[in-house]
Write a protein that holds these residues in place. Structure first.
Motif, PDB file in Angstrom:
ATOM      1  N   PHE A   1     -19.097  -3.761 -15.460  1.00  0.00           N
ATOM      2  CA  PHE A   1     -18.683  -3.209 -14.168  1.00  0.00           C
ATOM      3  C   PHE A   1     -17.851  -4.226 -13.384  1.00  0.00           C
ATOM      4  CE2 PHE A   1     -22.210  -0.007 -14.466  1.00  0.00           C
ATOM      5  CZ  PHE A   1     -21.408   1.118 -14.285  1.00  0.00           C
ATOM      6  N   GLN A   2     -18.253  -5.479 -13.419  1.00  0.00           N
ATOM      7  CA  GLN A   2     -17.493  -6.501 -12.694  1.00  0.00           C
ATOM      8  C   GLN A   2     -16.052  -6.542 -13.181  1.00  0.00           C
ATOM      9  OE1 GLN A   2     -17.849 -10.584 -13.838  1.00  0.00           O
ATOM     10  NE2 GLN A   2     -18.046 -11.292 -11.716  1.00  0.00           N
ATOM     11  N   ARG A   3     -15.856  -6.523 -14.494  1.00  0.00           N
ATOM     12  CA  ARG A   3     -14.512  -6.573 -15.066  1.00  0.00           C
ATOM     13  C   ARG A   3     -13.718  -5.320 -14.693  1.00  0.00           C
ATOM     14  NH1 ARG A   3     -16.496 -11.518 -15.703  1.00  0.00           N
ATOM     15  NH2 ARG A   3     -15.672 -12.657 -17.486  1.00  0.00           N
TER      16      ARG A   3
ATOM     17  N   ALA B   1      -9.419  -2.827 -11.289  1.00  0.00           N
ATOM     18  CA  ALA B   1      -8.994  -1.797 -10.340  1.00  0.00           C
ATOM     19  C   ALA B   1      -8.505  -2.405  -9.029  1.00  0.00           C
ATOM     20  CB  ALA B   1     -10.142  -0.830 -10.073  1.00  0.00           C
ATOM     21  N   LEU B   2      -9.115  -3.515  -8.633  1.00  0.00           N
ATOM     22  CA  LEU B   2      -8.755  -4.160  -7.368  1.00  0.00           C
ATOM     23  C   LEU B   2      -7.633  -5.168  -7.520  1.00  0.00           C
ATOM     24  CD1 LEU B   2     -12.413  -4.746  -6.112  1.00  0.00           C
ATOM     25  CD2 LEU B   2     -10.773  -3.134  -5.110  1.00  0.00           C
ATOM     26  N   GLY B   3      -7.286  -5.502  -8.747  1.00  0.00           N
ATOM     27  CA  GLY B   3      -6.225  -6.469  -8.982  1.00  0.00           C
ATOM     28  C   GLY B   3      -6.598  -7.879  -8.579  1.00  0.00           C
ATOM     29  N   VAL B   4      -7.868  -8.264  -8.812  1.00  0.00           N
ATOM     30  CA  VAL B   4      -8.327  -9.609  -8.459  1.00  0.00           C
ATOM     31  C   VAL B   4      -8.982 -10.239  -9.685  1.00  0.00           C
ATOM     32  CG1 VAL B   4      -8.701  -8.949  -6.050  1.00  0.00           C
ATOM     33  CG2 VAL B   4     -10.611  -8.796  -7.676  1.00  0.00           C
ATOM     34  N   PRO B   5      -9.111 -11.575  -9.701  1.00  0.00           N
ATOM     35  CA  PRO B   5      -9.833 -12.216 -10.806  1.00  0.00           C
ATOM     36  C   PRO B   5     -11.280 -11.733 -10.866  1.00  0.00           C
ATOM     37  CG  PRO B   5      -8.583 -13.833  -9.556  1.00  0.00           C
ATOM     38  CD  PRO B   5      -8.539 -12.566  -8.768  1.00  0.00           C
ATOM     39  N   ALA B   6     -11.796 -11.577 -12.078  1.00  0.00           N
ATOM     40  CA  ALA B   6     -13.150 -11.038 -12.240  1.00  0.00           C
ATOM     41  C   ALA B   6     -14.184 -11.849 -11.484  1.00  0.00           C
ATOM     42  CB  ALA B   6     -13.499 -10.976 -13.729  1.00  0.00           C
TER      43      ALA B   6
ATOM     44  N   VAL C   1     -15.579  -8.774  -2.394  1.00  0.00           N
ATOM     45  CA  VAL C   1     -14.464  -9.675  -2.670  1.00  0.00           C
ATOM     46  C   VAL C   1     -14.076 -10.352  -1.361  1.00  0.00           C
ATOM     47  CG1 VAL C   1     -12.094  -9.897  -3.508  1.00  0.00           C
ATOM     48  CG2 VAL C   1     -13.613  -8.180  -4.518  1.00  0.00           C
ATOM     49  N   GLY C   2     -14.172 -11.667  -1.325  1.00  0.00           N
ATOM     50  CA  GLY C   2     -13.812 -12.391  -0.113  1.00  0.00           C
ATOM     51  C   GLY C   2     -14.625 -11.985   1.100  1.00  0.00           C
ATOM     52  N   GLY C   3     -15.891 -11.659   0.871  1.00  0.00           N
ATOM     53  CA  GLY C   3     -16.772 -11.287   1.972  1.00  0.00           C
ATOM     54  C   GLY C   3     -16.689  -9.840   2.395  1.00  0.00           C
ATOM     55  N   VAL C   4     -15.845  -9.038   1.751  1.00  0.00           N
ATOM     56  CA  VAL C   4     -15.673  -7.626   2.126  1.00  0.00           C
ATOM     57  C   VAL C   4     -16.110  -6.738   0.962  1.00  0.00           C
ATOM     58  CG1 VAL C   4     -14.025  -5.847   2.835  1.00  0.00           C
ATOM     59  CG2 VAL C   4     -13.751  -8.201   3.645  1.00  0.00           C
ATOM     60  N   ASP C   5     -16.953  -5.751   1.253  1.00  0.00           N
ATOM     61  CA  ASP C   5     -17.408  -4.825   0.217  1.00  0.00           C
ATOM     62  C   ASP C   5     -16.300  -3.821  -0.095  1.00  0.00           C
ATOM     63  OD1 ASP C   5     -18.772  -3.214  -1.528  1.00  0.00           O
ATOM     64  OD2 ASP C   5     -20.175  -2.391  -0.045  1.00  0.00           O
ATOM     65  N   GLN C   6     -15.827  -3.852  -1.327  1.00  0.00           N
ATOM     66  CA  GLN C   6     -14.740  -2.974  -1.749  1.00  0.00           C
ATOM     67  C   GLN C   6     -15.239  -1.692  -2.421  1.00  0.00           C
ATOM     68  OE1 GLN C   6     -11.602  -3.669  -1.050  1.00  0.00           O
ATOM     69  NE2 GLN C   6     -12.019  -5.710  -0.219  1.00  0.00           N
TER      70      GLN C   6
END
Length: 427
Positions: free
Chosen positions: A171-173, A178-183, A204-209
């Motif tokens: 799920f993390q991967r 989908a978010l275009g960020v490093p796993a 991601v970065g303190g924000v729930d996506q």
């Protein structure tokens, strides 16, 4: 570090070897031992592993043995990846429950109970050898299903053990892509029991996506776990695909009755893989291995071993203290379960032990199901350790997918008929 892989003849093993080769700077393996009772598999998988390591320029010394004692001698960590009874036993687990109108699955329901009964005594026997012959303080990393039950068996017997599953890292991967960020930037709110989990957040970065993902990709996420989109929307969470056996039991059962078992498919894939492993021209992980299952297994194992080898004294807020999802003692992480139960949640390795961290609540409507499955797991472990038809029946009847007494009686008889050769007390 010396690492022993018990069950090293598995066709999964080159997935691990690939991870070790790619991450050799982070995980300084000096010695790797594959332990397996099957000499043919050891020869083929061992040869493949040596070629992969040589091709990658990895200097690790690799040996193979059928002797558990020799294999774990002096090991810093031991990874268990067992399948007692092989694919034949798995095929049985996936079929005999159908006679009582239950799903057939190797880790969930009646088939999962059968696997626990076969596996726990073997895992405990191996762990005793590890305790006696590995390095003092050596860890056992359990990838053997049913992971929650096997890990609790090891912990209850006083072994230094942690359970590992690839569901969370998968799920993390997927969320990261989908978010275009490093796993590694995605922190999962993964919570529940092994093979009974929900993703409650993806920070991601303190924000729930996750709310955004559920809004924008609801259909895609629902299709991935094969569950109705309205269910995910109502839960405001993404259930593991194993929840389909509960949320869509009758649909799954109908599908199983109309199709070959997963064991049949895996047998065919394993034959193909072993042929590839026998080919001296094959020096990298075959694409066919992706169809075997266990996606990101090597990534999860490497990440865990790196954290365990490098952060014994690290502060909890250090980079080495980044949470990884593991199976460990509850100790209050899920307050409605006993402290000595095993749960699957994010944790960090600190001061030589795993500590649950940033644990989300189980969805309120799912807490009853989690508590019921936890009760079943405790009874299943009692049956696996102590034996006896009455203990098996009690565990079988308590499972939420069974419940009815007459059904439990029939399933217990079917289980024992299929598994007596693995259970000395049942012969």
């Amino acid at each position: 570090m010396k690492l022993a892989i018990v069950g090293g003849g598995s066709t999964y093993t080159p997935e691990l070897i690939d991870g070790f080769a790619r991450h050799r700077s982070a995980l300084p393996l000096e010695e790797l031992v594959l332990v397996d009772p099957d000499p043919r598999r050891l020869e083929l998988v061992g040869g493949m592993a040596r070629r992969m390591l040589a091709h990658a320029g990895h200097p690790v010394t690799l040996t193979t043995t059928s002797d558990v004692r020799a294999g774990v001698d002096g090991a810093d960590a031991v990874l268990l990846q067992l399948r007692v009874g092989g694919q034949d036993a798995r095929s049985a687990d996936e079929t005999w429950p159908h006679e009582a109108h239950c799903i057939g699955q190797e880790t969930t329901g009646p088939g999962g109970l059968a696997k626990a009964l076969r596996t726990v005594p073997v895992a405990l026997s191996i762990a005793d050898v590890v305790r006696e012959h590995a390095r003092p303080g050596a860890w056992i990393v359990d990838f053997t299903n049913p992971v929650g039950i096997v890990t609790r068996a090891l912990l209850e017997a006083g072994h230094r053990a942690v359970g590992l599953c690839n569901v969370a890292i998968g799920f993390q991967r997927r969320f990261a892509a989908a978010l275009g960020v490093p796993a590694d930037d995605v922190l999962l709110g993964h919570v529940g029991l092994n093979h009974l989990t929900w993703e409650r957040s993806a920070v991601v970065g303190g924000v729930d996506q996750l709310p955004g993902l559920l809004s924008e990709r609801l259909g895609e996420l629902a299709e991935e776990v094969e569950l109705p989109a309205p269910l995910l929307a109502q839960l405001a969470a993404v259930p593991s695909y194993y929840l389909r056996y509960y949320y869509a039991h009758d649909e799954v059962l109908a599908e199983q009755l109309a199709a070959p078992t997963r064991a049949d498919a895996v047998r065919a894939i394993e034959r193909e893989l072993l042929d590839l492993y026998a080919d001296p021209r094959t020096v990298t992980k075959p694409e066919a291995l992706e169809r075997r299952g266990g996606a990101f297994y090597s990534e999860a194992a490497v990440e865990l071993l790196v954290q365990m080898s490098s952060s014994a004294g690290s502060p909890l807020d250090s980079p080495a203290g980044r949470p990884r999802v593991v199976n460990l003692r509850n100790d209050g992480a899920l307050p409605f379960l006993p402290d000595d139960h095993v749960v699957e949640v994010p944790a960090v390795f600190h001061d030589g032990r795993f500590v649950a961290r940033d644990v989300e609540e189980v969805p309120v409507e799912a807490q009853g199901l989690v508590a019921a499955v936890a009760a079943y797991e405790r009874l299943a472990l009692e049956a696996a350790v102590h034996g006896g038809r009455e203990r098996v029946l009690s565990a079988m009847r308590s499972h939420p997918l069974v419940l009815q007494h007459e059904r439990a009686e029939k399933l217990t008889d079917l289980l024992l008929a299929e598994n007596a050769r693995f259970l000395p007390w049942a012969r």
